[in-house]
Design an enzyme around this catalytic site. Structure first.
Site, PDB file in Angstrom:
ATOM      1  N   HIS A 122     -17.233  -5.555   7.873  1.00 33.84           N
ATOM      2  CA  HIS A 122     -16.980  -5.251   6.482  1.00 33.84           C
ATOM      3  C   HIS A 122     -17.837  -5.526   5.608  1.00 33.84           C
ATOM      4  O   HIS A 122     -18.689  -6.232   5.668  1.00 33.84           O
ATOM      5  CB  HIS A 122     -15.580  -6.080   6.074  1.00 33.84           C
ATOM      6  CG  HIS A 122     -14.344  -5.335   6.768  1.00 33.84           C
ATOM      7  ND1 HIS A 122     -13.940  -5.856   8.035  1.00 33.84           N
ATOM      8  CD2 HIS A 122     -13.477  -4.522   6.300  1.00 33.84           C
ATOM      9  CE1 HIS A 122     -12.930  -4.850   8.376  1.00 33.84           C
ATOM     10  NE2 HIS A 122     -12.445  -4.305   7.235  1.00 33.84           N
ATOM     11  N   LYS A 132     -15.628  -9.265   1.168  1.00 37.14           N
ATOM     12  CA  LYS A 132     -14.214  -9.517   1.902  1.00 37.14           C
ATOM     13  C   LYS A 132     -13.954 -10.813   1.849  1.00 37.14           C
ATOM     14  O   LYS A 132     -14.717 -11.677   2.252  1.00 37.14           O
ATOM     15  CB  LYS A 132     -14.287  -8.792   3.083  1.00 37.14           C
ATOM     16  CG  LYS A 132     -12.998  -8.789   3.639  1.00 37.14           C
ATOM     17  CD  LYS A 132     -12.875  -7.720   4.936  1.00 37.14           C
ATOM     18  CE  LYS A 132     -11.229  -8.039   5.452  1.00 37.14           C
ATOM     19  NZ  LYS A 132     -10.042  -7.718   4.842  1.00 37.14           N
TER      20      LYS A 132
HETATM   21  N1  LIG Z   1      -4.272  -1.805   4.032  1.00 42.39           N
HETATM   22  C1  LIG Z   1      -5.667  -1.470   3.888  1.00 42.39           C
HETATM   23  O1  LIG Z   1      -5.940  -0.542   4.652  1.00 42.39           O
HETATM   24  C2  LIG Z   1      -6.638  -2.199   3.341  1.00 42.39           C
HETATM   25  C3  LIG Z   1      -7.766  -1.422   2.978  1.00 42.39           C
HETATM   26  C4  LIG Z   1      -8.868  -2.268   2.143  1.00 42.39           C
HETATM   27  C5  LIG Z   1      -8.464  -3.590   1.543  1.00 42.39           C
HETATM   28  N2  LIG Z   1      -7.309  -3.981   2.061  1.00 42.39           N
HETATM   29  C6  LIG Z   1      -6.763  -5.210   1.591  1.00 42.39           C
HETATM   30  O2  LIG Z   1      -6.461  -5.122   0.104  1.00 42.39           O
HETATM   31  C7  LIG Z   1      -6.705  -6.361  -0.731  1.00 42.39           C
HETATM   32  C8  LIG Z   1      -7.598  -5.940  -1.764  1.00 42.39           C
HETATM   33  O3  LIG Z   1      -8.548  -5.494  -1.272  1.00 42.39           O
HETATM   34  P1  LIG Z   1      -9.879  -5.020  -2.441  1.00 42.39           P
HETATM   35  O4  LIG Z   1     -11.075  -4.620  -1.710  1.00 42.39           O
HETATM   36  O5  LIG Z   1      -9.315  -3.770  -3.385  1.00 42.39           O
HETATM   37  O6  LIG Z   1     -10.061  -6.338  -3.228  1.00 42.39           O
HETATM   38  P2  LIG Z   1     -10.450  -6.638  -4.664  1.00 42.39           P
HETATM   39  O7  LIG Z   1     -11.637  -5.430  -5.147  1.00 42.39           O
HETATM   40  O8  LIG Z   1     -10.852  -8.030  -4.831  1.00 42.39           O
HETATM   41  O9  LIG Z   1      -9.142  -6.307  -5.913  1.00 42.39           O
HETATM   42  C9  LIG Z   1      -8.020  -7.475  -5.832  1.00 42.39           C
HETATM   43  C10 LIG Z   1      -7.217  -6.926  -6.794  1.00 42.39           C
HETATM   44  O10 LIG Z   1      -6.069  -7.773  -6.902  1.00 42.39           O
HETATM   45  C11 LIG Z   1      -6.041  -8.559  -8.284  1.00 42.39           C
HETATM   46  N3  LIG Z   1      -5.426  -9.681  -8.193  1.00 42.39           N
HETATM   47  C12 LIG Z   1      -6.063 -10.772  -7.627  1.00 42.39           C
HETATM   48  N4  LIG Z   1      -5.228 -11.817  -7.709  1.00 42.39           N
HETATM   49  C13 LIG Z   1      -4.134 -11.312  -8.073  1.00 42.39           C
HETATM   50  C14 LIG Z   1      -2.818 -11.998  -8.461  1.00 42.39           C
HETATM   51  N5  LIG Z   1      -2.533 -13.220  -8.318  1.00 42.39           N
HETATM   52  N6  LIG Z   1      -1.824 -11.130  -9.015  1.00 42.39           N
HETATM   53  C15 LIG Z   1      -2.026  -9.832  -9.142  1.00 42.39           C
HETATM   54  N7  LIG Z   1      -3.172  -9.411  -8.991  1.00 42.39           N
HETATM   55  C16 LIG Z   1      -3.978  -9.899  -8.334  1.00 42.39           C
HETATM   56  C17 LIG Z   1      -7.485  -8.402  -8.735  1.00 42.39           C
HETATM   57  O11 LIG Z   1      -7.434  -8.366 -10.128  1.00 42.39           O
HETATM   58  P3  LIG Z   1      -8.743  -9.134 -11.171  1.00 42.39           P
HETATM   59  O12 LIG Z   1      -9.851  -8.987 -10.394  1.00 42.39           O
HETATM   60  O13 LIG Z   1      -8.726  -7.766 -12.188  1.00 42.39           O
HETATM   61  O14 LIG Z   1      -8.422 -10.101 -11.586  1.00 42.39           O
HETATM   62  C18 LIG Z   1      -7.842  -6.905  -8.095  1.00 42.39           C
HETATM   63  O15 LIG Z   1      -7.125  -5.887  -8.899  1.00 42.39           O
HETATM   64  C19 LIG Z   1      -7.339  -7.360   0.358  1.00 42.39           C
HETATM   65  O16 LIG Z   1      -6.259  -8.227   0.792  1.00 42.39           O
HETATM   66  C20 LIG Z   1      -7.956  -6.418   1.407  1.00 42.39           C
HETATM   67  O17 LIG Z   1      -8.293  -7.084   2.731  1.00 42.39           O
HETATM   68  C21 LIG Z   1      -6.384  -3.447   2.760  1.00 42.39           C
END
Ligand SMILES: NC(=O)c1ccc[n+]([C@@H]2O[C@H](COP(=O)([O-])OP(=O)(O)OC[C@H]3O[C@@H](n4cnc5c(N)ncnc54)[C@H](OP(=O)(O)O)[C@@H]3O)[C@@H](O)[C@H]2O)c1
Length: 264
Positions: free
Chosen positions: A155, A159
């Site tokens: 990844h 991550k």
């Molecule tokens: N299911 C799937 O297919 C899939 C695919 C890709 C990723 N994921 C997972 O999805 C998650 C997010 O991934 P990403 O790459 O999008 O991460 P990211 O770019 O770091 O985004 C995380 C988001 O969550 C918000 N956040 C952080 N702490 C929070 C809280 N306490 N309450 C509410 N919002 C909060 C952040 O807001 P701010 O930064 O603006 O504060 C940001 O909007 C990870 O766990 C990743 O492993 C899943």
């Protein structure tokens, strides 16, 4: 038929923005709530950080962001999932949890919430990965204990959790198919020791902007089988998540997986 109201939790992140773009022009689902962390630099901004505005602004109050939604898409932080689950259960909002790296407290909270609402735990919402899981399970069952199993994943360098939620789900699937459990079989750090019979080893790569790659390797004397999925565009996760959200809206309370979405 009116579009169903959706809230995105973690809207300012990579996945959140991919979902916002995918919802644009969607006839069946419409964005009504957007949540980021209390520390977010995007609070008060439009949920679409680029491109056509959604007229939904980003907040840090989960209750407010979820108010009026029928389904919530959580792609935020593992630490926030338990509190999102409680609120969704209170408000009777179906919950798709795409967030990975969930600890026992989050899993417990999701189980509790599932007595009131449908909860989909989907560490990987890509349709291709759902099939990879099925293929891996089949291969593990057919090949049996003579084949060593190793799981590799790669990844992007930002991550947070490792191994990925998908790698762990693959590990669980192949362990179960061999009549074992991931807890017993998993080896995360090899540290130079020889391979233990029946173990399932994990290897992790974090580099550049890789969207996500998973390989399950089955190796025996004289042959090996590798099953690989490579994601090259985050849009696949968003597309699969919206398909799953629609499916979830017509389910009864309970805990579901992506395989349930695919098979029905
Ligand atoms: N299911 C799937 O297919 C899939 C695919 C890709 C990723 N994921 C997972 O999805 C998650 C997010 O991934 P990403 O790459 O999008 O991460 P990211 O770019 O770091 O985004 C995380 C988001 O969550 C918000 N956040 C952080 N702490 C929070 C809280 N306490 N309450 C509410 N919002 C909060 C952040 O807001 P701010 O930064 O603006 O504060 C940001 O909007 C990870 O766990 C990743 O492993 C899943």
């Amino acid at each position: 038929v009116a579009a169903k109201p959706v809230a995105i939790l973690g809207v300012s992140g990579r996945m959140g923005q991919s979902l916002v773009r995918m919802l644009e022009g969607n006839q069946q689902l419409t964005l009504i709530g957007a949540l980021a962390s209390p520390q977010s630099s995007h609070l008060g901004h439009d949920a679409a950080l680029e491109g056509t505005p959604t007229r939904v602004s980003i907040g840090a109050d989960a209750l407010q962001a979820l108010q009026g939604a029928e389904v919530a898409l959580d792609f935020s932080s593992a630490a926030a999932v338990a509190s999102h689950a409680k609120i969704c259960a209170e408000l009777k909002i179906a919950l798709l949890v795409g967030t990975t790296g969930l600890g026992p407290a989050a899993v417990d909270a999701l189980k509790q919430a599932s007595s009131a609402i449908p909860v989909l735990i989907a560490p990987n919402t890509s349709v291709g990965v759902s099939v990879l899981l099925e293929l891996a399970r089949l291969a593990a069952a057919r090949l049996g204990g003579d084949f060593d199993i190793e799981i590799g994943e790669a990844h992007h360098k930002l991550k947070r959790d490792a191994p990925s939620g998908t790698a762990l789900a693959l590990g669980e699937a192949v362990a179960e198919a061999r009549g074992s459990s991931l807890k017993e079989a998993a080896v995360y750090e090899r540290g130079g020791a020889p391979r233990k019979e029946g173990s399932i080893g994990f290897s992790v790569t974090r580099a550049g902007d890789l969207v996500g790659e998973h390989t399950v390797l089955f190796a025996a004397a004289g042959e090996r089988l590798e099953i690989t999925h490579r994601a090259t565009d985050r849009a696949i996760f968003a597309r699969g998540a919206l398909k799953a959200a629609l499916w979830l809206l017509s389910q009864r309370p309970g805990v579901y997986r992506m395989q349930d979405v695919m098979s029905g």
